[in-house]
Design an enzyme around this catalytic site. Structure first.
Site, PDB file in Angstrom:
ATOM      1  N   HIS A   1       0.583  -1.330  -0.399  1.00 53.78           N
ATOM      2  CA  HIS A   1      -0.025   0.314  -0.070  1.00 53.78           C
ATOM      3  C   HIS A   1       0.667   0.844   0.244  1.00 53.78           C
ATOM      4  O   HIS A   1       1.892   1.212   0.500  1.00 53.78           O
ATOM      5  CB  HIS A   1      -1.211   0.414   0.792  1.00 53.78           C
ATOM      6  CG  HIS A   1      -1.672   0.853   1.454  1.00 53.78           C
ATOM      7  ND1 HIS A   1      -3.049   1.535   0.384  1.00 53.78           N
ATOM      8  CD2 HIS A   1      -2.465   2.315   2.460  1.00 53.78           C
ATOM      9  CE1 HIS A   1      -3.579   2.223   0.810  1.00 53.78           C
ATOM     10  NE2 HIS A   1      -3.362   3.051   1.817  1.00 53.78           N
TER      11      HIS A   1
ATOM     12  N   ASN B   1      -3.906   8.838   4.794  1.00 52.33           N
ATOM     13  CA  ASN B   1      -3.994   7.672   4.752  1.00 52.33           C
ATOM     14  C   ASN B   1      -5.170   7.898   3.545  1.00 52.33           C
ATOM     15  O   ASN B   1      -5.572   8.976   3.500  1.00 52.33           O
ATOM     16  CB  ASN B   1      -4.371   6.335   5.358  1.00 52.33           C
ATOM     17  CG  ASN B   1      -4.745   4.771   4.529  1.00 52.33           C
ATOM     18  OD1 ASN B   1      -4.225   4.961   3.720  1.00 52.33           O
ATOM     19  ND2 ASN B   1      -4.911   3.806   5.710  1.00 52.33           N
TER      20      ASN B   1
END
Length: 308
Positions: free
Chosen positions: A261, A278
């Site tokens: 990620h 995020n």
């Protein structure tokens, strides 16, 4: 007879309590589904409710422990199994691809305090598309423009997903490749090329409006990343398999130091803990952010790239 009545009453109370608990579980699930605009067929509803209740129990058990440094909480991922979450929101872990530039000499820090760039870019929502790599780059660009005093922009993440052919859209990608695309082509506004959380045919035939001068690898050590974070936020690769229900606190429960990620490092606190923005919306984490322990927690030092 008396013993029979006593047993019957106990059974009745236990049964009533069981159904009361079942009803509470159902009501909690229904409230969650309404809040998150989730609608299921009757057959899938039973399956998703079972996953919801299992995740809820796991969260409660975790938060009751005295040895944990972070809290879990309910969010939009409550009806996903761990395997589904990894498959839908993360890319395949790959630590073998060498996209790193020349290694940097370690910087010696003197008197550098806490840094926090959270207010210079907004938390986005990637949806069921493993496009964290693209968001980490478009958000890098937005923050760079804002910090340098140019203007507040909303750069198109979908353009990167669709048009950067060195990466694979919703199947994943690498921040350095995406920065190379932005350097060559530039990005348009997200108003003109909105995010749809799926792969499309590239719709951008001309160069964009927002460019960068270049990008560079800024990792290898805690001090290097801190030094460069003092200038602008940094796109970082992370191992996020266990981030699903993070709510608050200091996180170090990483499966490995690989990369599946990408997110945006936006600072560090006075104790050298990383602050990372995020792309899972503000319902997740600390208003969309996570705090990681120092050093190479979750592989944050492996693939940090900064635009300039």
């Amino acid at each position: 007879m008396k013993q029979f009545l006593t047993a019957a009453i106990v059974t009745l109370l236990m049964t009533a309590g069981y159904y009361h608990l079942q009803e509470d579980d159902t009501n909690d699930f229904e409230r969650w589904a309404l809040k998150n605009n989730k609608f299921y067929t009757e057959s899938e509803k039973l399956y998703r409710m079972e996953i919801y209740n299992s995740n809820k129990r796991m969260i409660e058990e975790h938060n009751q422990r005295e040895d944990v440094t972070y809290q879990m909480g309910e969010n939009q991922f409550m009806t996903l199994s761990h395997e589904e979450f990894v498959d839908l929101y993360l890319q395949k872990s790959d630590s073998s691809v060498n996209i790193m530039g020349a290694s940097l000499p370690e910087v010696q820090l003197e008197g550098l305090g806490a840094v926090d760039w959270r207010n210079y870019t907004t938390v986005k929502e990637q949806g069921q598309c493993a496009s964290g790599w693209a968001f980490s780059v478009s958000n890098s660009l937005e923050a760079w423009y804002a910090i340098r005093g140019f203007q507040k922009i909303n750069a198109s993440t979908q353009q990167i997903v669709d048009c950067d052919y060195n990466n694979t859209g919703c199947s994943g990608g690498y921040n350095a490749y995406a920065m190379e695309y932005v350097l060559r082509v530039g990005l348009v506004s997200s108003t003109n090329y909105p995010y749809v959380a799926k792969n499309q045919t590239c719709k951008q035939s001309r160069n964009g409006t927002y460019f960068i001068n270049g990008y560079s690898f800024v990792g290898g050590s805690q001090s290097n990343l801190q030094y460069y974070l003092n200038n602008y936020p940094i796109s970082v690769g992370v191992e996020a398999s266990n981030w699903q229900f993070y709510r608050s606190g200091l996180f170090s429960n990483c499966s490995s130091n690989g990369t599946n990620h990408y997110a945006l490092a936006v600072g560090f606190d006075s104790a050298n803990n990383w602050i990372v923005q995020n792309s899972w919306g503000t319902q997740w984490g600390e208003s969309g952010n996570i705090r990681l322990y120092p050093q190479n927690t979750c592989g944050i030092l492996n693939y940090p790239y900064q635009v300039y």
